[in-house]
Design an enzyme around this catalytic site. Sequence first.
Site, mmCIF file in Angstrom:
data_model
loop_
_atom_site.group_PDB
_atom_site.id
_atom_site.type_symbol
_atom_site.label_atom_id
_atom_site.label_comp_id
_atom_site.label_asym_id
_atom_site.label_seq_id
_atom_site.Cartn_x
_atom_site.Cartn_y
_atom_site.Cartn_z
ATOM 1 N N SER A 81 0.815 -1.213 0.000
ATOM 2 C CA SER A 81 0.000 0.000 0.000
ATOM 3 C C SER A 81 0.853 1.268 0.000
ATOM 4 C CB SER A 81 -0.945 0.003 1.206
ATOM 5 O OG SER A 81 -0.213 0.070 2.408
ATOM 6 N N GLY A 82 2.165 1.131 0.090
ATOM 7 C CA GLY A 82 3.030 2.292 -0.061
ATOM 8 C C GLY A 82 3.716 2.806 1.182
ATOM 9 N N HIS A 118 3.454 10.995 6.389
ATOM 10 C CA HIS A 118 2.079 10.512 6.194
ATOM 11 C C HIS A 118 2.004 9.005 6.422
ATOM 12 C CE1 HIS A 118 0.534 14.316 4.811
ATOM 13 N NE2 HIS A 118 1.596 14.432 4.041
ATOM 14 N N CYS A 171 5.122 6.908 6.388
ATOM 15 C CA CYS A 171 6.421 6.289 6.141
ATOM 16 C C CYS A 171 7.329 6.500 7.350
ATOM 17 C CB CYS A 171 7.080 6.899 4.906
ATOM 18 S SG CYS A 171 6.211 6.514 3.376
ATOM 19 N N HIS A 188 12.532 5.743 4.230
ATOM 20 C CA HIS A 188 13.298 6.536 3.271
ATOM 21 C C HIS A 188 13.883 7.778 3.932
ATOM 22 C CE1 HIS A 188 10.172 9.669 2.884
ATOM 23 N NE2 HIS A 188 9.293 8.669 2.914
#
Length: 114
Positions: free
Chosen positions: A17-18, A38, A40, A22
Amino acid sequence: MTSTAATTYWAVRLTTSGTYVHQNPQADTEAGHRNVTHGCVGLATDGTAKRFYNQVAVGDVVTVTGSDKATVAVGNGYGDWNLSWKQWLEHSAAGQTTTVRPPPPRPYTTRPAP
């Protein structure tokens, strides 16, 4: 939080789902003090993100602490380790399996020298 178009560096995908781990420049000063993502996991630009990217391998477990977010749902990427062994077998195409223990090895004997 204002969103701007930016390049994301050293991104490792955790879920379909992302959700990613990072590099996030805002993590340099805001991590642990303010939510600047959001969903991550943002890593600092001091080389932390690059080191993580270069060391992580597919299948490595990532544990996020200090979050009130739920555990990654099964089927949303690499979240299957969130299952118990019993649940894993229930979802397995092979179904319930049994492992047979091999017999113990024979005692080692020596022959007298000729």
